[in-house]
Design an enzyme around this catalytic site. Sequence first.
Site, PDB file in Angstrom:
ATOM      1  N   HIS A 193       0.832  -1.207   0.000  1.00 54.69           N
ATOM      2  CA  HIS A 193       0.000   0.000   0.000  1.00 54.69           C
ATOM      3  C   HIS A 193       0.868   1.260   0.000  1.00 54.69           C
ATOM      4  CE1 HIS A 193      -4.082   1.438   0.448  1.00 54.69           C
ATOM      5  NE2 HIS A 193      -3.576   2.439   1.130  1.00 54.69           N
ATOM      6  N   GLU A 434      -2.518  -7.994 -30.520  1.00 59.51           N
ATOM      7  CA  GLU A 434      -1.333  -8.451 -29.759  1.00 59.51           C
ATOM      8  C   GLU A 434      -0.922  -9.850 -30.179  1.00 59.51           C
ATOM      9  OE1 GLU A 434      -2.457  -8.052 -25.613  1.00 59.51           O
ATOM     10  OE2 GLU A 434      -4.534  -8.421 -26.123  1.00 59.51           O
ATOM     11  N   ASP A 458       2.894  -8.201 -25.763  1.00 62.68           N
ATOM     12  CA  ASP A 458       2.518  -9.542 -26.195  1.00 62.68           C
ATOM     13  C   ASP A 458       2.859  -9.769 -27.664  1.00 62.68           C
ATOM     14  OD1 ASP A 458       1.709 -11.062 -24.058  1.00 62.68           O
ATOM     15  OD2 ASP A 458      -0.292 -10.200 -23.991  1.00 62.68           O
ATOM     16  N   CYS A 505      -0.603   0.730 -27.204  1.00 68.58           N
ATOM     17  CA  CYS A 505      -0.713   0.885 -25.748  1.00 68.58           C
ATOM     18  C   CYS A 505       0.283   0.015 -24.997  1.00 68.58           C
ATOM     19  CB  CYS A 505      -2.130   0.596 -25.264  1.00 68.58           C
ATOM     20  SG  CYS A 505      -2.616  -1.112 -25.489  1.00 68.58           S
TER      21      CYS A 505
END
Length: 544
Positions: A193, A434, A458, A505
């Site tokens: 966290h 991908e 990928d 992306c």
Amino acid sequence: MAGIDMKHLNGKSVYKGVALGKVLVLKKEAYIVKRVKVENPDEEVKRVEAARQKSQKQLQKLYEKAVKEVGEASAAIFEVHQMMLEDDDYNESIENIIRTQEVNAEYAVASTGDNFSEMFASMDDDYMRARAADIKDISERLVRNLSGQSGMDTEFEEPVIVMADDLTPSETVQMDKEKILAFVTVHGSTNSHTAILARMMNIPALIGVDMNLEEIQSGTCAVVDGFTGEFILDPDENVQEAAKAKIAAEEEKKNLLLKLKGKENVTKSGKKINIYANIGSVGDMGYVLENDAGGIGLFRSEFLYIGRNELPTEEEQFQAYKQAVQNMAGKKVIIRTLDIGADKQADYLNLEKEENPALGYRAIRICLSQPEIFKVQLRALFRASVYGTLSIMYPMITSVEEVMRIKEIVKEVKAELKASDTPYKDVEEGIMIETPAAAMISDELAELVDFFSIGTNDLTQYTLAIDRQNEKLEEFYNPHHKAILKMIKMVVDNAHAAGKWAGICGELGADTELTETFVNMGVDELSVAPSMILKLRKIVREME
């Protein structure tokens, strides 16, 4: 003289940056839980119940504060804590110890807390191991409420470097974010966290620093260097000056980039490109706005599915998507449907262990095989579409048939929404390219969708037949390989021929060596980590 006492420590950096200031050592009150024999066990059981109700109220307050400050997804931890407080096994154990050993409530809670957190800590599963800290957190809270002591003091006058053994989510949320220069902890992991918070707040943080907090005085001057992973206590003047110079250089870089805020991503000859942000949860939205992204090019919906024990409900998903599109105030938000499998697992989906997970049951394959899961997500997405500009993107496509099947399911979902008078908008729907298969038939796919987004991580892995998680293959893994660049060019050309747009992306989108190449290829959009947006804008604006 100060130089003689200088103390150098090293840690693992979770966010690059430099801080210079006074340290504040957060020590938990040294409350020793004593074992006391009691006459009336019933009375002790009642005390536990009262402390539990008090704890629930505190956690509800923390949850509300966290939702405002860090967003719904990051605040969910306090809901988890509320649920844990109601856990039957946990509570039965406490009551059992009180009654069988005739001891005080504090001792029963502390023992149960220790037993349960040890049990979780020894499990194989990372998610369960992380829960050990949560059990500690709720047990300490119960003991504090039983004994009437207050918690850690998280109010501070001036900005400080916060030092602690480890910080629980409830401690980090209570802090005044304006007054934290850096975090330094003895324990913690890069996805704890504290680490997530540091990256959100753009402040340096070091974890795993081997130090004895008892020996360090609050108010001591220190330097935290997130670039080198160094933590220097009592720095001499030379070290302080060097740190100040580094901070100033960072500030200057930041200010130069900030001058680019509000400017367009246009080359000198007037060619425009969209630069969007990739994010992993609603909690990252602050980053997106702060770095002036044109929109969100990849919003990974997995955060809603990972690290929990059952599927997220439609309502829960709807709230997260709605918050994202509302925050972006009309700018485009492209949400990728569930991309789980391979290196991202969710135990409750019972995905079997696979020989080749990267070539296995993942992403759209799960959604098409278990359409009931897919439909819940689609309904939530379409319901959120009326609150802003939302686009949907489907991962891991390899064939025309898959896209046709997705279209059928979307049609069913829209019919259901219409039948129940639930408002929705027709949104832009695109696919991720991908796989080499999708790239090779991108001319056919372009006819069926509104846009392409190329997932280069990928695509590189599948084209070069190299597992990107395998360290031995680093020298063979070449993301600049001609084959990859040729494929990207082909996909962009096929999209344009059909009147559609194409973006990137994957990590390659943020590769500054290729930015010019991509702009010249005609890529319409680059979606990158928020911290890269202004850096890319700078390159684009300096291009001829």
